[in-house]
Motif scaffolding. Structure first.
Motif, short mmCIF file in Angstrom:
data_model
loop_
_atom_site.label_atom_id
_atom_site.label_comp_id
_atom_site.label_asym_id
_atom_site.label_seq_id
_atom_site.Cartn_x
_atom_site.Cartn_y
_atom_site.Cartn_z
N GLN A 148 -57.21 12.09 -49.93
CA GLN A 148 -56.43 10.94 -50.39
C GLN A 148 -55.39 10.54 -49.35
O GLN A 148 -55.11 9.36 -49.14
CB GLN A 148 -55.76 11.27 -51.73
CG GLN A 148 -55.12 10.08 -52.39
CD GLN A 148 -56.10 8.93 -52.59
OE1 GLN A 148 -57.20 9.13 -53.10
NE2 GLN A 148 -55.74 7.73 -52.17
N VAL B 84 -57.00 8.41 -46.91
CA VAL B 84 -57.20 7.06 -47.44
C VAL B 84 -55.90 6.28 -47.34
O VAL B 84 -55.88 5.12 -46.90
CB VAL B 84 -57.68 7.12 -48.90
CG1 VAL B 84 -57.68 5.73 -49.53
CG2 VAL B 84 -59.07 7.72 -48.98
N ASP B 85 -54.80 6.92 -47.74
CA ASP B 85 -53.51 6.24 -47.71
C ASP B 85 -53.11 5.86 -46.28
O ASP B 85 -52.39 4.88 -46.07
CB ASP B 85 -52.42 7.13 -48.31
CG ASP B 85 -52.63 7.35 -49.81
OD1 ASP B 85 -53.40 6.56 -50.40
OD2 ASP B 85 -52.06 8.28 -50.37
N GLY C 103 -55.15 4.85 -44.14
CA GLY C 103 -56.04 3.81 -43.66
C GLY C 103 -57.07 4.30 -42.66
O GLY C 103 -57.60 3.53 -41.87
N GLU D 197 -62.23 5.49 -46.03
CA GLU D 197 -62.35 4.68 -47.24
C GLU D 197 -63.25 5.41 -48.24
O GLU D 197 -64.14 6.16 -47.88
CB GLU D 197 -62.92 3.30 -46.93
CG GLU D 197 -64.41 3.31 -46.66
CD GLU D 197 -65.00 1.93 -46.48
OE1 GLU D 197 -64.40 0.95 -46.98
OE2 GLU D 197 -66.07 1.81 -45.84
N LYS D 198 -62.95 5.15 -49.49
CA LYS D 198 -63.76 5.71 -50.54
C LYS D 198 -64.81 4.69 -50.94
O LYS D 198 -64.49 3.54 -51.18
CB LYS D 198 -62.87 6.05 -51.74
CG LYS D 198 -63.62 6.56 -52.93
CD LYS D 198 -62.74 6.73 -54.16
CE LYS D 198 -61.54 5.81 -54.20
NZ LYS D 198 -61.03 5.59 -55.56
N ARG D 199 -66.06 5.10 -50.98
CA ARG D 199 -67.08 4.23 -51.56
C ARG D 199 -67.51 4.86 -52.87
O ARG D 199 -68.06 5.96 -52.90
CB ARG D 199 -68.28 4.08 -50.60
CG ARG D 199 -67.87 3.44 -49.29
CD ARG D 199 -69.05 2.91 -48.49
NE ARG D 199 -68.63 2.67 -47.10
CZ ARG D 199 -69.36 3.02 -46.03
NH1 ARG D 199 -70.53 3.60 -46.18
NH2 ARG D 199 -68.90 2.78 -44.82
N MET E 3 -66.59 9.65 -49.19
CA MET E 3 -65.52 9.15 -48.32
C MET E 3 -66.08 8.94 -46.92
O MET E 3 -66.82 9.79 -46.41
CB MET E 3 -64.38 10.16 -48.26
CG MET E 3 -64.03 10.79 -49.59
SD MET E 3 -63.07 9.69 -50.65
CE MET E 3 -61.44 10.10 -50.10
N LEU F 292 -63.38 5.09 -41.40
CA LEU F 292 -63.34 3.65 -41.18
C LEU F 292 -63.54 3.31 -39.70
O LEU F 292 -63.22 4.10 -38.82
CB LEU F 292 -62.00 3.10 -41.65
CG LEU F 292 -61.88 2.84 -43.14
CD1 LEU F 292 -60.42 2.54 -43.52
CD2 LEU F 292 -62.74 1.65 -43.52
N ASP G 149 -61.68 -2.75 -56.12
CA ASP G 149 -61.82 -1.31 -56.34
C ASP G 149 -61.22 -0.86 -57.66
O ASP G 149 -61.39 0.28 -58.07
CB ASP G 149 -61.15 -0.55 -55.19
CG ASP G 149 -61.93 0.70 -54.84
OD1 ASP G 149 -63.17 0.64 -54.81
OD2 ASP G 149 -61.30 1.74 -54.62
#
Lengths: 125, 125, 125, 125
Positions: A56, A59-60, A62, A65-67, A72, A75, D7
């Motif tokens: 996470q 993700v935060d 950047g 990305e989560k699909r 995950m 990017l 999302d």
DNA sequence: GTGGTCTAGACCACT
DNA sequence: GTGGTCTAGACCACA
């Protein structure tokens, strides 16, 4: 990836750093999937939540990305953005602190040159 | 001394580091008294227990002694012992980590030489 | 605060929204401490981690700060920043979506005026 | 139809909403066939199961029927039933929530009137 | 007293 | 298969 956890920092932070290392070292290319939370958890005998928290963070930031339902993914541009951000942070904060420390400890800077130049040579090779 | 606390490290540790800095920079000479716990606490709006904990660390490291009813005093030889310990720690752990980081970030080592040499010059002056 | 959890959204998100509501309604003033994680957890029979996650969101949003060992506190300017951000979000995204929905459903906009004007009157009182 | 997935909501739900929009806007008339699951899946790079799930929701809502070997078709009366259901939902839940939000954000209701009236005019045209 | 982290195990939604 | 959320209970560091 070795399963040696440092006790000074939370595991999820160390995990995050490992993934960042993999990206910087081109061991985890952009567009590729990160190993699944469950797999990592099983491999290192961690709670899935701990792994999740590491992911996470990425993700935060950047970088990942989560699909939904798929996993995950690294990017596009993650590596270059990472490099830029970490270099900036290094030049702005870490290097001055390092220099300051060298100065305060009264360490002969010439001794450091050897160590640093070895890096230069390795890079040139 | 500015009252800017970093959140990554406990306040008592940062306080301890400040005192160490004062000793290394000859701003707090051996034999001198440290500012009293109560003064420091008031100045920085800290819990006296926090300040005490910082001072206790210095006592445990053998850098400072408590004289009952008088306060805390920098011990003879504190600076040289500090220098040795921190230098050892630096060469063993911090320098290799630094070099590793430079390498991973792909930073041109030559750029670092400038910065480091400036230190050398300043020291020589 | 009532302990009625909606199942569509994670509890920690709902908790976060409640705190935001308290700030907007001046029931939780800037500089004040949020109720402790443990207290909230006990009151609503939640896991402390769930409450923690809600509070962490507020920290990440820059509305709340953690003072180590003391608790979480509403930051200065939290309310005005919240108002501005939420208003911007409302005017940019929610209002157009609302209008679009009204249009698509073929609802007579005049019927809405009544409802909305009641708000105006209440505000004026 | 743009392939931009939000999302916050499951894709199958967003897909369902798009079809509903097409029906409400008379772009998908009653008695007409929905685009095939396989076509939609290919167009948006979705898992066919996801598309199926969206269509199944529409079947469950009584808006669409499956004719074996032929595909999915918009049922007679779908639009009017949709309108009624969504209007009811709107007046019962969405409008009060909207009004509440306006109130809490302290937004001048008169500003909203402009926006809403524009809709009225467009509808009258 | 405060919050932070982790485990073990469960259930859910999504693809 | 994927990740997300929650509980129950434990231990730790900090002020």
């Amino acid at each position: 990836m070795a399963a040696d956890w440092n006790d000074n920092q939370p595991i999820y932070r160390q995990l995050r750093d490992k993934v960042v290392g993999l990206i910087l070292d081109d061991l985890l290319a952009e567009g590729n999937a990160l190993p699944s939370v469950r797999n990592v958890a099983a491999e290192y005998q961690l709670n899935p939540i701990t792994v999740s928290k590491a992911y996470q963070e990425l993700v935060d930031e950047g970088l990942v990305e989560k699909r939904r339902g798929l996993g995950m993914f690294v990017l596009e541009g993650a590596k270059s953005r990472l490099l830029e951000a970490e270099r900036e942070q290094f030049m702005r904060a870490e290097l001055p602190a390092f220099v300051e420390r060298v100065k305060r400890l009264g360490i002969d800077p010439r001794k450091l040159l050897d160590k640093i130049e070895q890096v230069g040579e390795r890079e040139d090779t």
